[in-house]
Design a protein around this motif. Structure first.
Motif, PDB file in Angstrom:
ATOM      1  N   LYS A 150       0.825  -1.209   0.000  1.00 41.54           N
ATOM      2  CA  LYS A 150       0.000   0.000   0.000  1.00 41.54           C
ATOM      3  C   LYS A 150       0.858   1.258   0.000  1.00 41.54           C
ATOM      4  O   LYS A 150       0.597   2.198  -0.770  1.00 41.54           O
ATOM      5  CB  LYS A 150      -0.922  -0.010   1.223  1.00 41.54           C
ATOM      6  CG  LYS A 150      -1.861   1.175   1.291  1.00 41.54           C
ATOM      7  CD  LYS A 150      -2.774   1.103   2.500  1.00 41.54           C
ATOM      8  CE  LYS A 150      -3.703   2.309   2.558  1.00 41.54           C
ATOM      9  NZ  LYS A 150      -4.592   2.268   3.737  1.00 41.54           N
ATOM     10  N   GLU A 151       1.881   1.289   0.850  1.00 37.72           N
ATOM     11  CA  GLU A 151       2.707   2.495   0.933  1.00 37.72           C
ATOM     12  C   GLU A 151       3.560   2.692  -0.321  1.00 37.72           C
ATOM     13  O   GLU A 151       3.818   3.827  -0.728  1.00 37.72           O
ATOM     14  CB  GLU A 151       3.583   2.444   2.188  1.00 37.72           C
ATOM     15  CG  GLU A 151       2.778   2.526   3.470  1.00 37.72           C
ATOM     16  CD  GLU A 151       3.513   3.228   4.589  1.00 37.72           C
ATOM     17  OE1 GLU A 151       4.637   3.739   4.366  1.00 37.72           O
ATOM     18  OE2 GLU A 151       2.961   3.261   5.702  1.00 37.72           O
ATOM     19  N   MET A 152       4.004   1.592  -0.938  1.00 32.21           N
ATOM     20  CA  MET A 152       4.799   1.724  -2.157  1.00 32.21           C
ATOM     21  C   MET A 152       3.971   2.273  -3.315  1.00 32.21           C
ATOM     22  O   MET A 152       4.494   2.940  -4.202  1.00 32.21           O
ATOM     23  CB  MET A 152       5.416   0.379  -2.538  1.00 32.21           C
ATOM     24  CG  MET A 152       6.572  -0.046  -1.636  1.00 32.21           C
ATOM     25  SD  MET A 152       7.946   1.153  -1.604  1.00 32.21           S
ATOM     26  CE  MET A 152       8.531   1.035  -3.296  1.00 32.21           C
ATOM     27  N   LYS A 153       2.670   2.000  -3.316  1.00 29.85           N
ATOM     28  CA  LYS A 153       1.796   2.563  -4.344  1.00 29.85           C
ATOM     29  C   LYS A 153       1.725   4.085  -4.232  1.00 29.85           C
ATOM     30  O   LYS A 153       1.420   4.780  -5.205  1.00 29.85           O
ATOM     31  CB  LYS A 153       0.390   1.957  -4.231  1.00 29.85           C
ATOM     32  CG  LYS A 153       0.296   0.488  -4.630  1.00 29.85           C
ATOM     33  CD  LYS A 153      -1.109  -0.026  -4.472  1.00 29.85           C
ATOM     34  CE  LYS A 153      -1.212  -1.505  -4.797  1.00 29.85           C
ATOM     35  NZ  LYS A 153      -0.982  -1.802  -6.218  1.00 29.85           N
ATOM     36  N   GLU A 154       1.979   4.597  -3.024  1.00 25.75           N
ATOM     37  CA  GLU A 154       1.904   6.038  -2.780  1.00 25.75           C
ATOM     38  C   GLU A 154       3.283   6.701  -2.737  1.00 25.75           C
ATOM     39  O   GLU A 154       3.396   7.894  -2.445  1.00 25.75           O
ATOM     40  CB  GLU A 154       1.174   6.281  -1.452  1.00 25.75           C
ATOM     41  CG  GLU A 154      -0.238   5.691  -1.421  1.00 25.75           C
ATOM     42  CD  GLU A 154      -0.827   5.616  -0.026  1.00 25.75           C
ATOM     43  OE1 GLU A 154      -0.101   5.949   0.943  1.00 25.75           O
ATOM     44  OE2 GLU A 154      -1.991   5.215   0.100  1.00 25.75           O
ATOM     45  N   THR A 155       4.337   5.930  -3.006  1.00 23.00           N
ATOM     46  CA  THR A 155       5.709   6.446  -2.923  1.00 23.00           C
ATOM     47  C   THR A 155       6.188   6.964  -4.280  1.00 23.00           C
ATOM     48  O   THR A 155       5.966   6.321  -5.314  1.00 23.00           O
ATOM     49  CB  THR A 155       6.668   5.335  -2.435  1.00 23.00           C
ATOM     50  OG1 THR A 155       6.266   4.908  -1.128  1.00 23.00           O
ATOM     51  CG2 THR A 155       8.108   5.825  -2.374  1.00 23.00           C
ATOM     52  N   ASP A 156       6.831   8.091  -4.287  1.00 24.82           N
ATOM     53  CA  ASP A 156       7.405   8.658  -5.508  1.00 24.82           C
ATOM     54  C   ASP A 156       8.677   7.879  -5.861  1.00 24.82           C
ATOM     55  O   ASP A 156       9.662   7.904  -5.127  1.00 24.82           O
ATOM     56  CB  ASP A 156       7.736  10.135  -5.283  1.00 24.82           C
ATOM     57  CG  ASP A 156       8.326  10.800  -6.528  1.00 24.82           C
ATOM     58  OD1 ASP A 156       8.362  10.146  -7.595  1.00 24.82           O
ATOM     59  OD2 ASP A 156       8.762  11.960  -6.423  1.00 24.82           O
TER      60      ASP A 156
END
Length: 306
Positions: A150-156
């Motif tokens: 989930k967090e990697m989907k939101e990481t630049d």
């Protein structure tokens, strides 16, 4: 006597996966050079799921997510449809499934694969009580891994211009999450034996690694009719964080003692946990607290040419 028709290959390509440039013309040339006929489709095209009746082999050029999409399509085929074998040219970021099978991304190795035509039968996990996600080919889990996804989907990731850099970024993110992630109570039953604790991570794996090539089950084999259940307790948080930190800093993390427990399943696994998020392969699934999920081993469901 009627001449036998050549084997027809359906070549599915994800042109956006990974950092390798597999060109359409080159791929078709390789397939046809082995005496096969070939149909090309981009996985991004609407019509990629339409297989000709004479198709015998589906070649997947892409990453783990592309493999799942193709397997989902094949599993949804009718009982009387012609069974299709699958081959793989990994070109994603992690390629966890391909690495467990020992499949190379080199085109010369793919040519040898077509020539030898060695079939292996790959198991899948049949999941009860999860809507829209009835199976996995890689694994299922709750805790740190779905949180990382989930967090990697939101990481630049604009600065991570190679697969290795992206994997390293994901390992850093995992170590960061592990420091503060709140462990959840879970009850796992593996072949009738109960495991219950506060867990940071619960994974049911058909392959060796998850996420950023994190090897959790080094003995996993998707052809052995078994799954490996990985359990990381809250009490082992610090050791796990140090382990992951060692991996992305290349300071010998692999030589550190792995803090998780591995249990081999040969029949059935049930999971009841306080988590509200799970992953099935690379898909995120929302669940209700305490929902009972059952996983059964379905041996030899998919034929792979490897």
């Amino acid at each position: 006597m009627q001449k036998e028709s050549p084997v027809h290959v359906h070549l599915l390509h994800n042109p956006k996966a990974g950092d390798q440039d597999h060109v359409k013309a080159e791929l078709i040339k390789i397939v046809e050079s082995r005496g096969f006929t070939c149909q090309y489709a981009s996985i991004k095209d609407k019509g990629w799921k339409r297989f000709k009746s004479k198709t015998a082999l589906v070649v997947v050029v892409g990453g783990d997510g592309t493999v799942r999409e193709v397997i989902k399509k094949l599993l949804n085929r009718k009982l009387l449809d012609k069974p299709l074998a699958v081959s793989l040219i990994p070109s994603g970021t992690a390629n966890n499934f391909a690495k467990t099978l020992g499949v190379s991304s080199e085109l010369k190795d793919f040519e040898r694969c077509l020539s030898s035509w060695k079939t292996i039968k790959v198991d899948i996990g049949a999941i009860s009580n999860l809507r829209d996600t009835p199976f996995f080919i890689e694994g299922l889990g709750c805790g740190l891994i779905p949180k990382l996804i989930k967090e990697m989907k939101e990481t630049d990731l604009s600065a991570a211009d190679t697969a290795d850099k992206e994997l390293n970024t994901a390992l850093e993110k995992l170590a960061e999450i592990a420091k503060t992630y709140r462990a959840k109570r879970a009850k796992i039953v593996v072949d009738g034996i109960v495991y219950e604790d506060d867990y940071l991570l619960v994974e049911v794996l058909n392959i060796k690694s998850v996420g950023p090539n994190l090897v959790l089950a080094p003995k996993a084999d998707p052809t052995d009719n078994k799954f490996e259940v990985v359990l990381l307790r809250n009490a082992d948080r610090e050791t796990f964080t140090e382990y992951v930190h060692g991996l992305y800093n290349s300071v010998g993390g692999q030589r550190l003692k792995t803090p998780w427990e591995i249990v081999t399943a040969t029949r059935e696994i049930t999971i009841q946990c306080d988590n509200r998020l799970m992953h099935v392969d690379d898909e995120l699934v929302s669940i209700s607290k305490g929902k009972k999920i059952t996983i059964a081993i379905r041996p030899g469901i998919v034929d792979f040419i490897a």
